[in-house]
Scaffold this motif. Structure first.
Motif, PDB file in Angstrom:
ATOM      1  N   GLN A   3       0.730  -1.176   0.039  1.00 45.76           N
ATOM      2  CA  GLN A   3      -0.009   0.010   0.265  1.00 45.76           C
ATOM      3  C   GLN A   3       0.978   1.206   0.000  1.00 45.76           C
ATOM      4  N   ALA A   4       2.018   1.350   0.843  1.00 48.44           N
ATOM      5  CA  ALA A   4       2.849   2.235   0.929  1.00 48.44           C
ATOM      6  C   ALA A   4       3.273   2.653  -0.338  1.00 48.44           C
ATOM      7  N   LEU A   5       4.041   1.367  -1.156  1.00 49.27           N
ATOM      8  CA  LEU A   5       4.184   1.701  -2.581  1.00 49.27           C
ATOM      9  C   LEU A   5       3.405   2.327  -3.441  1.00 49.27           C
ATOM     10  N   SER A   6       2.080   1.554  -3.560  1.00 51.93           N
ATOM     11  CA  SER A   6       1.033   2.077  -4.507  1.00 51.93           C
ATOM     12  C   SER A   6       0.665   3.463  -3.978  1.00 51.93           C
ATOM     13  N   MET A   7       0.865   4.057  -2.953  1.00 53.48           N
ATOM     14  CA  MET A   7       0.616   5.474  -2.499  1.00 53.48           C
ATOM     15  C   MET A   7       1.660   6.177  -3.379  1.00 53.48           C
ATOM     16  N   LEU A   8       3.065   5.815  -3.176  1.00 54.60           N
ATOM     17  CA  LEU A   8       4.146   6.849  -3.751  1.00 54.60           C
ATOM     18  C   LEU A   8       3.864   6.708  -5.279  1.00 54.60           C
ATOM     19  N   GLU A   9       3.697   5.435  -5.803  1.00 54.77           N
ATOM     20  CA  GLU A   9       3.554   5.531  -7.352  1.00 54.77           C
ATOM     21  C   GLU A   9       2.171   6.484  -7.820  1.00 54.77           C
ATOM     22  N   LEU A  10       1.297   6.434  -6.950  1.00 54.80           N
ATOM     23  CA  LEU A  10       0.244   7.041  -7.438  1.00 54.80           C
ATOM     24  C   LEU A  10       0.371   8.718  -7.297  1.00 54.80           C
ATOM     25  N   ALA A  11       1.201   9.140  -6.297  1.00 57.78           N
ATOM     26  CA  ALA A  11       1.526  10.482  -6.100  1.00 57.78           C
ATOM     27  C   ALA A  11       2.400  11.033  -7.352  1.00 57.78           C
ATOM     28  N   LYS A  12       3.269   9.920  -7.776  1.00 54.74           N
ATOM     29  CA  LYS A  12       4.048  10.231  -8.841  1.00 54.74           C
ATOM     30  C   LYS A  12       3.494  10.632 -10.340  1.00 54.74           C
ATOM     31  N   ARG A  13       2.391   9.670 -10.194  1.00 53.88           N
ATOM     32  CA  ARG A  13       1.639   9.814 -11.498  1.00 53.88           C
ATOM     33  C   ARG A  13       0.896  11.155 -11.423  1.00 53.88           C
ATOM     34  N   ALA A  14       0.568  11.461 -10.363  1.00 56.41           N
ATOM     35  CA  ALA A  14      -0.318  12.751  -9.916  1.00 56.41           C
ATOM     36  C   ALA A  14       0.445  14.031 -10.402  1.00 56.41           C
ATOM     37  N   LEU A  15       1.756  13.927 -10.157  1.00 57.42           N
ATOM     38  CA  LEU A  15       2.631  14.751 -10.584  1.00 57.42           C
ATOM     39  C   LEU A  15       3.112  14.920 -11.966  1.00 57.42           C
ATOM     40  N   GLN A  16       3.396  13.726 -12.623  1.00 55.49           N
ATOM     41  CA  GLN A  16       3.671  13.498 -14.105  1.00 55.49           C
ATOM     42  C   GLN A  16       2.258  14.100 -14.950  1.00 55.49           C
ATOM     43  N   GLU A  17       1.137  13.800 -14.428  1.00 53.49           N
ATOM     44  CA  GLU A  17      -0.267  14.100 -15.172  1.00 53.49           C
ATOM     45  C   GLU A  17      -0.498  15.562 -14.750  1.00 53.49           C
ATOM     46  N   GLU A  18       0.030  15.979 -13.795  1.00 55.39           N
ATOM     47  CA  GLU A  18      -0.693  17.222 -13.073  1.00 55.39           C
ATOM     48  C   GLU A  18      -2.318  17.328 -12.828  1.00 55.39           C
ATOM     49  N   SER A  19      -2.452  15.950 -12.134  1.00 53.47           N
ATOM     50  CA  SER A  19      -3.861  15.501 -11.877  1.00 53.47           C
ATOM     51  C   SER A  19      -4.358  15.791 -10.377  1.00 53.47           C
ATOM     52  N   LEU A  20      -5.216  16.648 -10.171  1.00 49.99           N
ATOM     53  CA  LEU A  20      -5.766  16.828  -8.968  1.00 49.99           C
ATOM     54  C   LEU A  20      -6.371  15.689  -8.473  1.00 49.99           C
ATOM     55  N   GLU A  21      -7.182  14.962  -9.380  1.00 49.34           N
ATOM     56  CA  GLU A  21      -8.050  13.748  -8.970  1.00 49.34           C
ATOM     57  C   GLU A  21      -6.968  12.636  -8.477  1.00 49.34           C
ATOM     58  N   LEU A  22      -5.800  12.402  -9.038  1.00 55.30           N
ATOM     59  CA  LEU A  22      -5.058  11.279  -8.508  1.00 55.30           C
ATOM     60  C   LEU A  22      -4.184  11.893  -7.409  1.00 55.30           C
ATOM     61  N   ALA A  23      -4.126  13.124  -7.307  1.00 57.49           N
ATOM     62  CA  ALA A  23      -3.110  13.511  -6.057  1.00 57.49           C
ATOM     63  C   ALA A  23      -4.106  13.503  -4.839  1.00 57.49           C
ATOM     64  N   THR A  24      -5.445  13.780  -4.826  1.00 60.48           N
ATOM     65  CA  THR A  24      -6.381  13.594  -3.673  1.00 60.48           C
ATOM     66  C   THR A  24      -6.566  12.034  -3.346  1.00 60.48           C
ATOM     67  N   ALA A  25      -6.580  11.162  -4.385  1.00 54.96           N
ATOM     68  CA  ALA A  25      -6.710   9.943  -4.072  1.00 54.96           C
ATOM     69  C   ALA A  25      -6.011   9.183  -3.174  1.00 54.96           C
ATOM     70  N   VAL A  26      -4.658  10.011  -3.244  1.00 52.52           N
ATOM     71  CA  VAL A  26      -3.665   9.539  -2.380  1.00 52.52           C
ATOM     72  C   VAL A  26      -3.985   9.550  -0.850  1.00 52.52           C
ATOM     73  N   PHE A  27      -4.811  10.583  -0.474  1.00 53.92           N
ATOM     74  CA  PHE A  27      -5.227  10.696   0.858  1.00 53.92           C
ATOM     75  C   PHE A  27      -6.226   9.649   1.488  1.00 53.92           C
ATOM     76  N   ALA A  28      -6.877   8.912   0.758  1.00 59.13           N
ATOM     77  CA  ALA A  28      -7.884   7.891   1.170  1.00 59.13           C
ATOM     78  C   ALA A  28      -6.941   6.668   1.454  1.00 59.13           C
ATOM     79  N   LYS A  29      -6.052   6.516   0.610  1.00 59.16           N
ATOM     80  CA  LYS A  29      -5.035   5.299   0.790  1.00 59.16           C
ATOM     81  C   LYS A  29      -4.474   5.173   1.956  1.00 59.16           C
ATOM     82  N   ASP A  30      -4.156   6.519   2.576  1.00 56.12           N
ATOM     83  CA  ASP A  30      -3.381   6.413   3.835  1.00 56.12           C
ATOM     84  C   ASP A  30      -4.263   5.885   4.842  1.00 56.12           C
TER      85      ASP A  30
END
Length: 230
Positions: free
Chosen positions: A128-155
């Protein structure tokens, strides 16, 4: 001047990507080292920690130079500031990976009790920690608010697993008192993974700040909170 700053921002983004990959691999290898008690793999993590620290200092210096030389404003300034804070959080994740790896190098047990590890959900927590880190990286690459905020629930899952670990380990120590030292050290891994989740959510906050000029720090943020506030 615009072309110059654009090229500097591109280079800064590449450095952050390099740092991100390095830290992801460190956390991945550290988790695998604990699950398999692979001391050689754990030692590799310890050696590579120096690269993490060196790259953090390089990025910090480049951020300072960019601000001093180009005086960025608006979204460019937000990007530079976000990269500075993301860099700091990534370095802390590297520290946690090192701490997790040290468990494997210091533990005298040849293997961990597989039933205990399964009950603790350690493998799930690492994934799960690795998944969160990968998701956050995608959020930055794609400049996606949706992906960035999805990280919070995973915590939430990391918090849940960490909260349950103490009682499980206490019960195990009650049955096998000779395992107390290993169990206490193992509890430290859960704490480090839980704290890793906090730093990854910090990274997601910085991505939201960069994209949308919205400060979520200390706001009790969740993905639902952000949606309602929009």
């Amino acid at each position: 001047m615009v072309k110059f700053i654009e090229s500097e921002l591109v280079l800064l983004k590449k450095e952050i990507d390099e740092m991100w990959i390095l830290v992801y691999n460190q956390l991945d290898r550290a988790g695998e080292a604990v699950l398999t008690m692979d001391r050689e793999l754990a030692q590799q993590v310890l050696v590579r920690e120096r690269r993490v620290n060196a790259l953090e200092l390089k990025i910090d210096s480049d951020v300072e130079d960019t601000i001093a030389l180009y005086n960025p404003v608006g979204i460019d300034l937000r990007f530079v500031l976000a990269m500075l804070k993301i860099n700091t959080n990534l370095e802390r994740l590297g520290d946690f990976a090192e701490g997790i790896a040290r468990f494997a190098t210091n533990c005298k047990e040849p293997v961990l009790d597989s039933e205990l590890v399964e009950k603790l959900r350690l493998s799930e927590m690492i994934a799960q920690a690795l998944s969160m880190l990968e998701l956050a990286k995608r959020a930055l690459q794609e400049e996606s608010l949706e992906l960035a905020t999805a990280v919070f629930a995973k915590d939430n899952l990391l918090n849940e697993i960490n909260a349950g670990a103490t009682a499980i380990l206490a019960d195990y120590i009650g049955k096998y008192p000779e395992s107390a030292f290993v169990c206490l050290n193992l509890l430290g891994i859960f704490r480090k993974l839980e704290r890793s989740g906090d730093h990854i959510t910090n990274i997601a906050e910085e991505i939201v700040f960069f994209i949308d000029a919205k400060v979520l720090k200390h706001s009790g943020r969740t993905d639902e909170h952000y949606s309602k506030d929009k």
